[in-house]
Design an enzyme around this catalytic site. Structure first.
Site, mmCIF file in Angstrom:
data_model
loop_
_atom_site.group_PDB
_atom_site.id
_atom_site.type_symbol
_atom_site.label_atom_id
_atom_site.label_comp_id
_atom_site.label_asym_id
_atom_site.label_seq_id
_atom_site.Cartn_x
_atom_site.Cartn_y
_atom_site.Cartn_z
ATOM 1 N N ASP A 190 -7.905 -1.871 -55.138
ATOM 2 C CA ASP A 190 -9.159 -1.148 -54.953
ATOM 3 C C ASP A 190 -9.631 -1.205 -53.503
ATOM 4 O O ASP A 190 -9.994 -2.277 -53.006
ATOM 5 C CB ASP A 190 -10.234 -1.750 -55.874
ATOM 6 C CG ASP A 190 -11.547 -1.015 -55.804
ATOM 7 O OD1 ASP A 190 -11.563 0.139 -55.347
ATOM 8 O OD2 ASP A 190 -12.568 -1.595 -56.202
ATOM 9 N N ASP B 245 -11.519 6.379 -51.431
ATOM 10 C CA ASP B 245 -11.572 5.346 -52.469
ATOM 11 C C ASP B 245 -10.372 5.449 -53.403
ATOM 12 O O ASP B 245 -10.161 6.483 -54.040
ATOM 13 C CB ASP B 245 -12.877 5.506 -53.257
ATOM 14 C CG ASP B 245 -13.130 4.377 -54.230
ATOM 15 O OD1 ASP B 245 -12.399 3.372 -54.192
ATOM 16 O OD2 ASP B 245 -14.070 4.491 -55.030
#
Length: 481
Positions: free
Chosen positions: A94, A337
């Site tokens: 992430d 992201d």
């Protein structure tokens, strides 16, 4: 005995540094798409769009860590922690968070029915209590949103006289609380060795790696390998052992279009910088398009960039000023992201893109309003044989910083089970108006739109780059190299 332990440590440390001087380390990102948990394509898309929106709005909360919980976002890395014995873990990769954390034994997962079964799950790591991090450590302060070491040592019950003379090193960092989308966790900081299996080298060995150990979570039984811009992120800690590995990383997400047969091959995660001329990339020698990172004072761990506009066909739609820069309150910019599936745009820009799509596609094809309600995506259109959709280009801030999206990255085609008709939907989403987005990113570039690109994060030059790639072939090329 002492000499043999020293010799073992020396071998491990030498092997870790030998890896650091070899150029790059190639790691496999595993992606799983389970059709069994969804009863229809509508259900899958609705779940994914809802999670994307939840994560995006979670980015606007100072104390929230937004976890990649949706299908299409679950790119995982495998590690082992500790050495006596090594204990395997699998974590979400992430770029939107800056902490490595995972569940530890004993573990309780609240509201995790269907996600976690202790009787069948892989045994969780057991971390020795002696591995805790001191309340005086900068890592402890980082985990507690930069709370001072004096405050943290007071919470840990270090006596006042010891705090005044900075003699609290024997007191552990207190537990910290993180919230995310629709769950939360409480964890403690520990230090232990972390080993990362690689494709060709011996495992990458990182001694004294700092991580969070969660004994209780709400709604999520899988941890996160944070690759964000923070002291505790995996790249930052890797850089302290090998700057050339930790200061640049890239990944190339295999294009899947929610087809589980397409993700049997791993997506390459590359630590370090490779010479494109030396690698046989075949037809994949497209150069990188770079744009500069923006600094966000409220969310310093985000990889934010500026967006100038979006072209739909021959028309270029200017982005609002808030997407080109970030103000002192942390508002604006676009976050790149890996953990959000669909790209989120501010309402005014999203509306303009939809209007142009409607003008170009809607005049020829019937709008599928019921599909839009069931999937959370819009606009959607029914079509019979072929639907002609305009090209979409993202224009980032900077000279020659435009990225042409492949059609499959922004327009998803499937069969509507109710009407047995072909339907296609735009895969960009409305993130809300300017007031809703205050104090956080104005937009997010989701991983679905990143598929088929090598996305590079250069922490030395503070730039993000995009290059078209066939990601499965890139994996093979780098492995041969």
């Amino acid at each position: 005995m002492a000499s043999s332990v020293f010799f073992l440590c020396l071998i491990l440390c030498i092997s870790s540094f030998s890896v650091s001087f070899s150029g790059i380390v190639l790691l496999p990102l595993t992606h799983s798409l389970s059709k069994t948990q969804f009863n229809s394509t509508h259900h899958l898309l609705k779940s994914t769009s809802t999670r994307s929106a939840t994560r995006f709005h979670g980015h606007h909360q100072r104390r929230q860590v937004s976890l990649p919980l949706s299908p299409g976002s679950d790119y995982t890395l495998s590690f082992t922690v500790g050495s006596n014995p090594p204990q395997p873990i699998s974590l979400y990769m992430d770029t939107g968070s800056d902490l490595v954390w995972f569940p530890c034994s004993p573990f309780e997962c609240i509201l995790c029915e269907g996600k976690y079964d202790p009787s069948t799950a892989t045994p969780l790591p057991k971390i020795h209590k002696n591995a805790t991090v001191s309340c005086k450590s900068p890592a402890c302060s980082a985990a507690h949103s930069s709370l001072s070491s004096s405050d943290l040592c007071a919470i840990s019950r270090c006596p006042l006289e010891s705090i005044e003379i900075s003699d609290c090193s024997s007191f552990s960092c207190p537990p910290f609380y993180y919230a995310y989308g629709d769950g939360s966790l409480i964890a403690r900081l520990y230090k232990d060795s972390l080993s990362i299996p690689t494709s060709a080298h011996p495992s990458l060995f990182l001694p004294n790696f700092t991580f969070g150990c969660a004994h209780t979570t709400l709604g999520e039984p899988i941890g996160v390998a944070g690759f964000g811009r923070g002291l505790l992120s995996l790249p930052a800690q890797l850089a302290s052992f090998s700057p050339q590995l930790g200061n640049r990383f890239s990944y190339c997400l295999v294009s899947h279009s929610f087809d589980q047969d397409r993700v049997r091959r791993p997506s390459p995660l590359i630590l370090g910088r490779y010479d494109e001329e030396e690698k046989d990339l075949g037809n994949d020698r497209t150069g990188f398009v770079y744009t500069s990172m923006l600094e966000n004072p409220k969310h310093p761990y985000f990889y934010c960039v500026g967006l100038e506009g979006i072209s739909v066909g021959k028309r270029t739609i200017q982005a609002p000023e808030t997407l080109k820069r970030i103000d002192r309150r942390g508002s604006g910019g676009m976050v790149v992201d890996s953990g959000t599936t669909f790209t989120m745009l501010p309402a005014i820009l999203y509306g303009s893109v939809v209007n142009e799509f409607e003008r170009r596609v809607g005049r020829v094809h019937e709008r599928a309003s019921k599909v839009e309600e069931k999937t959370g995506l819009a606009p959607c259109y029914y079509y019979d044989k072929v639907v002609n959709v305009p090209a979409v280009v993202l224009h980032f801030v900077g000279n020659k910083s435009s990225v042409v999206l492949p059609r499959r990255n922004y327009f998803y085609e499937f069969v509507d089970g109710d009407k047995k008709r072909k339907v296609g939907c735009l895969m960009l989403m409305n993130g809300g108006d300017e007031e809703e987005l205050s104090g956080g990113p104005g937009a997010t570039l989701g991983n679905y739109q990143q598929q088929g690109f090598e996305v590079a994060y250069d922490l030395e030059t503070r730039k993000v780059g995009f290059a078209r790639r066939h990601c499965a072939s890139l994996w093979d090329s780098l492995n041969r190299g």
